[in-house]
Design a protein around this motif. Structure first.
Motif, PDB file in Angstrom:
ATOM      1  N   VAL A   1      -3.586 -30.782   7.716  1.00 39.74           N
ATOM      2  CA  VAL A   1      -4.956 -30.840   8.230  1.00 39.74           C
ATOM      3  C   VAL A   1      -5.512 -29.435   8.395  1.00 39.74           C
ATOM      4  O   VAL A   1      -6.668 -29.160   8.039  1.00 39.74           O
ATOM      5  CB  VAL A   1      -5.002 -31.606   9.564  1.00 39.74           C
ATOM      6  N   LEU A   2      -4.709 -28.521   8.921  1.00 43.63           N
ATOM      7  CA  LEU A   2      -5.148 -27.136   9.073  1.00 43.63           C
ATOM      8  C   LEU A   2      -5.515 -26.537   7.726  1.00 43.63           C
ATOM      9  O   LEU A   2      -6.554 -25.854   7.599  1.00 43.63           O
ATOM     10  CB  LEU A   2      -4.042 -26.314   9.738  1.00 43.63           C
ATOM     11  N   GLU A   3      -4.713 -26.776   6.713  1.00 42.42           N
ATOM     12  CA  GLU A   3      -5.005 -26.227   5.384  1.00 42.42           C
ATOM     13  C   GLU A   3      -6.262 -26.842   4.789  1.00 42.42           C
ATOM     14  O   GLU A   3      -7.022 -26.171   4.085  1.00 42.42           O
ATOM     15  CB  GLU A   3      -3.809 -26.438   4.457  1.00 42.42           C
ATOM     16  N   ARG A   4      -6.497 -28.115   5.041  1.00 42.84           N
ATOM     17  CA  ARG A   4      -7.736 -28.737   4.566  1.00 42.84           C
ATOM     18  C   ARG A   4      -8.943 -28.073   5.206  1.00 42.84           C
ATOM     19  O   ARG A   4      -9.944 -27.780   4.529  1.00 42.84           O
ATOM     20  CB  ARG A   4      -7.732 -30.235   4.878  1.00 42.84           C
ATOM     21  N   LEU A   5      -8.872 -27.812   6.487  1.00 44.68           N
ATOM     22  CA  LEU A   5      -9.972 -27.148   7.175  1.00 44.68           C
ATOM     23  C   LEU A   5     -10.141 -25.717   6.688  1.00 44.68           C
ATOM     24  O   LEU A   5     -11.265 -25.225   6.534  1.00 44.68           O
ATOM     25  CB  LEU A   5      -9.727 -27.168   8.684  1.00 44.68           C
TER      26      LEU A   5
ATOM     27  N   PRO B   1      -2.472 -37.076  26.618  1.00 49.35           N
ATOM     28  CA  PRO B   1      -2.806 -35.692  27.011  1.00 49.35           C
ATOM     29  C   PRO B   1      -1.607 -34.762  27.076  1.00 49.35           C
ATOM     30  O   PRO B   1      -1.773 -33.539  27.041  1.00 49.35           O
ATOM     31  CB  PRO B   1      -3.459 -35.867  28.392  1.00 49.35           C
ATOM     32  N   GLU B   2      -0.408 -35.329  27.141  1.00 45.44           N
ATOM     33  CA  GLU B   2       0.785 -34.480  27.198  1.00 45.44           C
ATOM     34  C   GLU B   2       1.133 -33.870  25.851  1.00 45.44           C
ATOM     35  O   GLU B   2       1.906 -32.901  25.770  1.00 45.44           O
ATOM     36  CB  GLU B   2       1.986 -35.288  27.718  1.00 45.44           C
ATOM     37  N   VAL B   3       0.586 -34.408  24.774  1.00 45.22           N
ATOM     38  CA  VAL B   3       0.861 -33.892  23.429  1.00 45.22           C
ATOM     39  C   VAL B   3      -0.101 -32.749  23.127  1.00 45.22           C
ATOM     40  O   VAL B   3      -1.326 -32.930  23.169  1.00 45.22           O
ATOM     41  CB  VAL B   3       0.724 -35.009  22.370  1.00 45.22           C
ATOM     42  N   ARG B   4       0.444 -31.583  22.826  1.00 47.51           N
ATOM     43  CA  ARG B   4      -0.380 -30.411  22.586  1.00 47.51           C
ATOM     44  C   ARG B   4      -0.142 -29.861  21.182  1.00 47.51           C
ATOM     45  O   ARG B   4       0.941 -30.038  20.606  1.00 47.51           O
ATOM     46  CB  ARG B   4      -0.061 -29.302  23.604  1.00 47.51           C
ATOM     47  N   THR B   5      -1.123 -29.172  20.654  1.00 42.22           N
ATOM     48  CA  THR B   5      -0.962 -28.481  19.378  1.00 42.22           C
ATOM     49  C   THR B   5      -0.089 -27.247  19.588  1.00 42.22           C
ATOM     50  O   THR B   5      -0.327 -26.480  20.535  1.00 42.22           O
ATOM     51  CB  THR B   5      -2.332 -28.049  18.820  1.00 42.22           C
ATOM     52  N   PRO B   6       0.921 -27.038  18.733  1.00 40.32           N
ATOM     53  CA  PRO B   6       1.766 -25.839  18.866  1.00 40.32           C
ATOM     54  C   PRO B   6       0.914 -24.577  18.905  1.00 40.32           C
ATOM     55  O   PRO B   6      -0.074 -24.458  18.180  1.00 40.32           O
ATOM     56  CB  PRO B   6       2.654 -25.895  17.623  1.00 40.32           C
TER      57      PRO B   6
ATOM     58  N   ARG C   1      -4.869 -31.862  16.421  1.00 36.09           N
ATOM     59  CA  ARG C   1      -4.056 -32.418  17.509  1.00 36.09           C
ATOM     60  C   ARG C   1      -3.704 -33.882  17.232  1.00 36.09           C
ATOM     61  O   ARG C   1      -2.622 -34.344  17.608  1.00 36.09           O
ATOM     62  CB  ARG C   1      -4.816 -32.286  18.831  1.00 36.09           C
ATOM     63  N   TRP C   2      -4.606 -34.613  16.598  1.00 36.57           N
ATOM     64  CA  TRP C   2      -4.311 -36.000  16.232  1.00 36.57           C
ATOM     65  C   TRP C   2      -3.127 -36.051  15.266  1.00 36.57           C
ATOM     66  O   TRP C   2      -2.266 -36.937  15.366  1.00 36.57           O
ATOM     67  CB  TRP C   2      -5.535 -36.650  15.607  1.00 36.57           C
ATOM     68  N   ALA C   3      -3.080 -35.109  14.332  1.00 36.40           N
ATOM     69  CA  ALA C   3      -1.954 -35.046  13.405  1.00 36.40           C
ATOM     70  C   ALA C   3      -0.650 -34.786  14.154  1.00 36.40           C
ATOM     71  O   ALA C   3       0.409 -35.342  13.813  1.00 36.40           O
ATOM     72  CB  ALA C   3      -2.192 -33.964  12.354  1.00 36.40           C
ATOM     73  N   VAL C   4      -0.716 -33.944  15.185  1.00 34.30           N
ATOM     74  CA  VAL C   4       0.464 -33.687  16.011  1.00 34.30           C
ATOM     75  C   VAL C   4       0.896 -34.978  16.711  1.00 34.30           C
ATOM     76  O   VAL C   4       2.083 -35.336  16.719  1.00 34.30           O
ATOM     77  CB  VAL C   4       0.184 -32.587  17.053  1.00 34.30           C
ATOM     78  N   LEU C   5      -0.078 -35.683  17.278  1.00 35.83           N
ATOM     79  CA  LEU C   5       0.227 -36.941  17.961  1.00 35.83           C
ATOM     80  C   LEU C   5       0.849 -37.952  17.021  1.00 35.83           C
ATOM     81  O   LEU C   5       1.856 -38.603  17.358  1.00 35.83           O
ATOM     82  CB  LEU C   5      -1.054 -37.502  18.589  1.00 35.83           C
ATOM     83  N   ARG C   6       0.271 -38.079  15.836  1.00 33.56           N
ATOM     84  CA  ARG C   6       0.818 -39.029  14.856  1.00 33.56           C
ATOM     85  C   ARG C   6       2.249 -38.662  14.488  1.00 33.56           C
ATOM     86  O   ARG C   6       3.083 -39.519  14.227  1.00 33.56           O
ATOM     87  CB  ARG C   6      -0.053 -39.047  13.597  1.00 33.56           C
ATOM     88  N   GLY C   7       2.534 -37.367  14.476  1.00 32.47           N
ATOM     89  CA  GLY C   7       3.856 -36.912  14.091  1.00 32.47           C
ATOM     90  C   GLY C   7       4.928 -37.153  15.135  1.00 32.47           C
ATOM     91  O   GLY C   7       6.123 -37.085  14.827  1.00 32.47           O
ATOM     92  N   THR C   8       4.524 -37.448  16.364  1.00 27.99           N
ATOM     93  CA  THR C   8       5.519 -37.715  17.399  1.00 27.99           C
ATOM     94  C   THR C   8       6.186 -39.064  17.209  1.00 27.99           C
ATOM     95  O   THR C   8       7.240 -39.321  17.809  1.00 27.99           O
ATOM     96  CB  THR C   8       4.881 -37.681  18.800  1.00 27.99           C
ATOM     97  N   GLY C   9       5.574 -39.914  16.408  1.00 31.83           N
ATOM     98  CA  GLY C   9       6.159 -41.235  16.171  1.00 31.83           C
ATOM     99  C   GLY C   9       5.871 -42.233  17.260  1.00 31.83           C
ATOM    100  O   GLY C   9       6.380 -43.365  17.220  1.00 31.83           O
ATOM    101  N   GLY C  10       5.060 -41.858  18.237  1.00 29.65           N
ATOM    102  CA  GLY C  10       4.717 -42.793  19.305  1.00 29.65           C
ATOM    103  C   GLY C  10       3.850 -43.925  18.792  1.00 29.65           C
ATOM    104  O   GLY C  10       3.092 -43.765  17.835  1.00 29.65           O
ATOM    105  N   GLU C  11       3.952 -45.069  19.413  1.00 34.43           N
ATOM    106  CA  GLU C  11       3.196 -46.244  18.972  1.00 34.43           C
ATOM    107  C   GLU C  11       1.763 -46.149  19.471  1.00 34.43           C
ATOM    108  O   GLU C  11       1.503 -45.875  20.645  1.00 34.43           O
ATOM    109  CB  GLU C  11       3.854 -47.520  19.489  1.00 34.43           C
ATOM    110  N   LEU C  12       0.829 -46.383  18.559  1.00 35.79           N
ATOM    111  CA  LEU C  12      -0.590 -46.372  18.879  1.00 35.79           C
ATOM    112  C   LEU C  12      -1.143 -47.790  18.765  1.00 35.79           C
ATOM    113  O   LEU C  12      -0.561 -48.635  18.081  1.00 35.79           O
ATOM    114  CB  LEU C  12      -1.343 -45.442  17.915  1.00 35.79           C
TER     115      LEU C  12
END
Length: 254
Positions: free
Chosen positions: A9-13, A66-71, A99-110
């Protein structure tokens, strides 16, 4: 969590040409549809997490997890990309997409009943001509949209058609009306025998059919139909209905 999860996502931006006015005008139609779809998708998330006051240009992950943050190193690179961009809400959506990409990468259920990728339409819109400005309308530098409300966007018809070839087929100059050839299949069920458009540009009218080669070609079918010389009738359809049929043709040709 792998360190490279938000990097695509960062590279796309990073690759977006934010000042490409020519691309914005060339892709005005598809950009407007993509912005509408972004508004619709995020309205669902805003309603589900009681974030209506933050909608539409907001960080969804802030409300979901909210606990998931961008590195920090990724966040620093992103801020370098965003330097000099406006408005501030555009920067917020870019941070939100990463940050959404980070959240998706955690594997948590949405939630499964909400749009799977709320930022994708907006990312595609950015890639097709840069950003936007918000005054009384959303100004896409080639198209103007009413923002509407969470409620009105929740009731909007989905636009799931995001394939580049389909988006390209929707872009053209002038005022456009779409028609589907009436045959054995109901055009509103997504399977008409043919798609035709009428473009009015600088006072001139152009009738064009979407051909098997995935290009718009001149046609006389609408004029013949108006004169009563064409056996097949045509019914007006929306651009979203036309997009769905165009995408079917693209998939069949692939």
């Amino acid at each position: 969590m792998a360190d490279d999860l938000p990097l695509p996502v960062l590279e796309r931006l990073r690759a977006v040409d934010w000042g490409d006015d020519a691309a914005a005008y060339e892709h005005a139609n598809s950009r407007a549809l993509l912005m509408r779809e972004y508004l619709r998708r995020t309205a669902g998330w805003a309603r589900a997490y009681r974030a209506e006051e933050s909608w539409p240009f907001f960080d969804i992950a802030e409300h979901v997890a909210p606990e998931v943050r961008t590195p920090s190193e990724v966040a620093a690179e992103l801020e370098a990309v965003l330097t000099g961009l406006a408005p501030s809400s555009l920067k917020k959506t870019c941070r939100g997409a990463v940050r959404w990409a980070v959240l998706r990468g955690t594997g948590g259920e949405l939630p499964r009943d909400l749009p799977d990728d709320p930022y994708e339409p907006l990312l595609l819109m950015y890639e097709r001509g840069g950003g936007y400005f918000v005054e009384e309308f959303i100004d896409l530098n080639g198209a103007m949209l009413r923002l509407g409300t969470v409620e009105s966007n929740l009731s909007a018809r989905p636009f799931p058609t995001l394939a580049p070839a389909t988006l390209d087929a929707l872009d053209a100059e002038g005022e456009i009306t779409y028609f589907a050839k009436v045959g054995e299949v109901d055009p509103r069920a997504g399977g008409p025998r043919g798609i035709v458009r009428r473009r009015v540009d600088d006072g001139r009218t152009y009738d064009e059919a979407f051909a098997p080669n995935l290009r718009w070609e001149p046609t006389d079918c609408l004029r013949l139909n108006e004169l009563g010389h064409n056996e097949a009738d045509h019914v007006g359809i929306t651009e979203i209905e036309a997009a769905a049929s165009i995408e079917l043709a693209v998939v069949r040709t692939a």
